[in-house]
Design a protein around this motif. Structure first.
Motif, PDB file in Angstrom:
ATOM      1  N   GLY A 148     -34.085 -42.043 -11.650  1.00 16.67           N
ATOM      2  CA  GLY A 148     -32.662 -41.951 -11.986  1.00 16.67           C
ATOM      3  C   GLY A 148     -32.176 -40.568 -11.618  1.00 16.67           C
ATOM      4  O   GLY A 148     -32.399 -40.110 -10.489  1.00 16.67           O
ATOM      5  N   THR A 149     -31.568 -39.864 -12.563  1.00 18.66           N
ATOM      6  CA  THR A 149     -31.174 -38.471 -12.323  1.00 18.66           C
ATOM      7  C   THR A 149     -32.403 -37.637 -12.009  1.00 18.66           C
ATOM      8  O   THR A 149     -32.388 -36.749 -11.164  1.00 18.66           O
ATOM      9  CB  THR A 149     -30.447 -37.901 -13.550  1.00 18.66           C
ATOM     10  OG1 THR A 149     -29.326 -38.738 -13.852  1.00 18.66           O
ATOM     11  CG2 THR A 149     -29.965 -36.484 -13.289  1.00 18.66           C
ATOM     12  N   GLY A 150     -33.503 -37.917 -12.719  1.00 19.32           N
ATOM     13  CA  GLY A 150     -34.818 -37.364 -12.431  1.00 19.32           C
ATOM     14  C   GLY A 150     -35.789 -38.519 -12.318  1.00 19.32           C
ATOM     15  O   GLY A 150     -35.395 -39.661 -12.108  1.00 19.32           O
ATOM     16  N   GLY A 204     -32.362 -39.565  -7.699  1.00 23.57           N
ATOM     17  CA  GLY A 204     -31.147 -39.564  -6.894  1.00 23.57           C
ATOM     18  C   GLY A 204     -31.140 -38.469  -5.842  1.00 23.57           C
ATOM     19  O   GLY A 204     -31.002 -38.743  -4.633  1.00 23.57           O
ATOM     20  N   SER A 205     -31.299 -37.229  -6.277  1.00 22.84           N
ATOM     21  CA  SER A 205     -31.328 -36.123  -5.313  1.00 22.84           C
ATOM     22  C   SER A 205     -32.565 -36.222  -4.427  1.00 22.84           C
ATOM     23  O   SER A 205     -32.544 -35.817  -3.255  1.00 22.84           O
ATOM     24  CB  SER A 205     -31.306 -34.782  -6.044  1.00 22.84           C
ATOM     25  OG  SER A 205     -32.429 -34.647  -6.898  1.00 22.84           O
ATOM     26  N   GLY A 206     -33.661 -36.783  -4.969  1.00 25.20           N
ATOM     27  CA  GLY A 206     -34.870 -36.959  -4.168  1.00 25.20           C
ATOM     28  C   GLY A 206     -34.675 -37.939  -3.035  1.00 25.20           C
ATOM     29  O   GLY A 206     -35.232 -37.765  -1.940  1.00 25.20           O
ATOM     30  N   MET A 207     -33.881 -38.979  -3.267  1.00 22.46           N
ATOM     31  CA  MET A 207     -33.603 -39.934  -2.206  1.00 22.46           C
ATOM     32  C   MET A 207     -32.882 -39.249  -1.046  1.00 22.46           C
ATOM     33  O   MET A 207     -33.180 -39.502   0.134  1.00 22.46           O
ATOM     34  CB  MET A 207     -32.767 -41.098  -2.736  1.00 22.46           C
ATOM     35  CG  MET A 207     -32.491 -42.181  -1.700  1.00 22.46           C
ATOM     36  SD  MET A 207     -31.404 -43.495  -2.307  1.00 22.46           S
ATOM     37  CE  MET A 207     -32.487 -44.292  -3.501  1.00 22.46           C
ATOM     38  N   PHE A 224     -25.589 -38.354   5.506  1.00 22.76           N
ATOM     39  CA  PHE A 224     -25.223 -38.623   4.121  1.00 22.76           C
ATOM     40  C   PHE A 224     -25.712 -37.515   3.191  1.00 22.76           C
ATOM     41  O   PHE A 224     -26.756 -36.906   3.443  1.00 22.76           O
ATOM     42  CB  PHE A 224     -25.803 -39.966   3.664  1.00 22.76           C
ATOM     43  CG  PHE A 224     -25.488 -41.112   4.578  1.00 22.76           C
ATOM     44  CD1 PHE A 224     -24.173 -41.428   4.876  1.00 22.76           C
ATOM     45  CD2 PHE A 224     -26.504 -41.872   5.152  1.00 22.76           C
ATOM     46  CE1 PHE A 224     -23.867 -42.484   5.731  1.00 22.76           C
ATOM     47  CE2 PHE A 224     -26.220 -42.926   6.001  1.00 22.76           C
ATOM     48  CZ  PHE A 224     -24.896 -43.231   6.294  1.00 22.76           C
ATOM     49  N   SER A 225     -24.965 -37.307   2.122  1.00 19.24           N
ATOM     50  CA  SER A 225     -25.343 -36.287   1.142  1.00 19.24           C
ATOM     51  C   SER A 225     -25.355 -36.828  -0.282  1.00 19.24           C
ATOM     52  O   SER A 225     -25.585 -36.074  -1.221  1.00 19.24           O
ATOM     53  CB  SER A 225     -24.362 -35.103   1.214  1.00 19.24           C
ATOM     54  OG  SER A 225     -23.027 -35.535   0.980  1.00 19.24           O
ATOM     55  N   ASP A 226     -25.135 -38.134  -0.435  1.00 17.69           N
ATOM     56  CA  ASP A 226     -25.098 -38.751  -1.756  1.00 17.69           C
ATOM     57  C   ASP A 226     -26.054 -39.952  -1.754  1.00 17.69           C
ATOM     58  O   ASP A 226     -26.082 -40.719  -0.779  1.00 17.69           O
ATOM     59  CB  ASP A 226     -23.673 -39.214  -2.085  1.00 17.69           C
ATOM     60  CG  ASP A 226     -23.549 -39.738  -3.502  1.00 17.69           C
ATOM     61  OD1 ASP A 226     -23.790 -40.942  -3.715  1.00 17.69           O
ATOM     62  OD2 ASP A 226     -23.207 -38.933  -4.394  1.00 17.69           O
ATOM     63  N   PRO A 227     -26.831 -40.132  -2.841  1.00 20.42           N
ATOM     64  CA  PRO A 227     -27.784 -41.247  -2.847  1.00 20.42           C
ATOM     65  C   PRO A 227     -27.120 -42.609  -2.714  1.00 20.42           C
ATOM     66  O   PRO A 227     -27.707 -43.528  -2.123  1.00 20.42           O
ATOM     67  CB  PRO A 227     -28.497 -41.101  -4.190  1.00 20.42           C
ATOM     68  CG  PRO A 227     -27.646 -40.188  -5.012  1.00 20.42           C
ATOM     69  CD  PRO A 227     -26.963 -39.295  -4.043  1.00 20.42           C
ATOM     70  N   SER A 228     -25.910 -42.772  -3.239  1.00 14.93           N
ATOM     71  CA  SER A 228     -25.237 -44.065  -3.110  1.00 14.93           C
ATOM     72  C   SER A 228     -24.897 -44.358  -1.657  1.00 14.93           C
ATOM     73  O   SER A 228     -24.925 -45.526  -1.230  1.00 14.93           O
ATOM     74  CB  SER A 228     -23.970 -44.097  -3.967  1.00 14.93           C
ATOM     75  OG  SER A 228     -23.042 -43.125  -3.539  1.00 14.93           O
TER      76      SER A 228
END
Length: 342
Positions: A148-150, A204-207, A224-228
């Motif tokens: 998730g967030t982490g 998320g940031s890991g993706m 892209f710079s956002d996981p979504s």
């Protein structure tokens, strides 16, 4: 005063407020008695309230005639003192103040992944989707892992007829390359302290970190710079780098999940939770995940017998908290510096 109890051999007075407080959202319910379904309140964004106490007062207590005598809270942060800071949230939990100002007799504060672990005992089969083979031993240890967030991780150990949640920082275990392709990609991964942990890729940031490494390994400039954005492009097969990223995300998640299954000897199953799991499940590469999960020579046969599940319930921690609130003695939850009473 804070309790020094090491186990949960006590009964909380009803009604009981249960709350799952994360970095972005908070969820609340009131449990009237041990047999009732929780009365749920709408999910709120934490940024809309200055403090947790203000949120409880205005969003819960002012909206019902039910006045809870106890509170059981799961928070995203360390739970080891009278002042509890949340990791990704400006809120601070003050259990003594909650007793004095909100009228509770008892306040118990757990870690959010302890609540996730408790949930896998409380959820029925309809809230689980099995991924691959294996058969669950209902009385054996379990593992929860949630991108998730982490990358949240918790174990659930079954001993002396009691379920004992074990929260920790398992998301920060090492993750290294196995194949030549891995080596090409890992050369471009951002590191912390010279190492790559599971959380550096499986959140998320890991993706995004993984996507950038894949793109650069392919000689492309990341778009892209956002996981979504990454997951959407992968779902639509609109970007080859994003597609490979999500395939590798499933594979690396399988590797870490398999390692944790061995650590806990989790014959009761490994459970995938977290916001990312639900979002990518419709196009999750289950075969790649399961192959990596079972690739644990010389113990491949052992791990192959362990089932893996995706948790489908979007309020799973609340189910775990409700199960604990109803019968605390069923769970071996340490209460030292985490239980306050009037």
């Amino acid at each position: 005063m804070p309790s020094s109890s090491s186990t949960s051999h006590f009964v909380l007075p009803f009604p009981i407020l249960i709350a799952d407080v994360g970095g972005t959202n908070a969820r609340f319910s009131i449990l009237i008695d041990a047999n009732a379904e929780p009365k749920a309140f709408t999910t709120i964004r934490t940024r809309d309230f200055p403090t947790l106490d203000a949120a409880i007062q205005s969003h819960v207590l002012d909206q019902t005639s039910l006045m809870p005598r106890s509170a059981v809270l799961a928070v995203a942060g360390p739970t080891d003192g009278d002042t509890i800071d949340l990791t990704n949230n400006d809120w601070v939990v003050h259990p003594r103040r909650m007793i004095e100002e909100l009228g509770f007799d008892d306040v118990v504060v757990l870690n959010d992944y302890e609540a996730q672990a408790l949930a896998v005992v409380a959820l029925d089969e309809g809230n689980l989707q099995q991924i691959g083979g294996g058969e669950r031993d209902p009385g054996a240890n379990r593992v929860v892992i949630g991108p998730g967030t982490g990358l949240g991780v918790a174990g659930l150990v079954h001993a002396a007829l009691t379920w004992i949640p074990v929260a920790g920082e398992g998301g920060h275990v090492d993750l290294g390359p196995q194949t030549d392709r891995d080596a090409e990609i890992f050369a471009h991964l951002e590191r912390i302290g010279g190492r790559v942990s599971g959380e550096q890729v499986l959140c998320g940031s890991g993706m995004v970190n993984l996507y950038r490494a894949v793109a650069r390994a392919n000689g492309n400039e990341p778009r892209f710079s956002d996981p979504s954005e990454v997951s959407q492009a992968a779902e639509q097969k609109a970007d080859p780098d994003a597609v490979e990223t999500l395939d590798l995300f499933a594979e690396y998640l399988g590797r870490v999940a398999g390692d944790l299954a061995l650590v806990f000897m989790a014959r009761g199953g490994v459970y995938l939770t977290g916001g990312i799991t639900l979002k990518i499940l419709p196009f999750f590469n289950a075969e790649r995940f399961r192959t990596a999960f079972e690739n644990k020579a010389p113990h491949g046969e052992l791990v192959g017998a362990i089932p893996t599940y995706a948790v489908l319930h979007d309020r799973a921690p609340m189910e775990g908290l409700a199960a604990y609130a109803r019968t605390p003695s069923r769970f071996g939850v340490s209460l030292e510096n985490r239980h306050w009473t009037r």
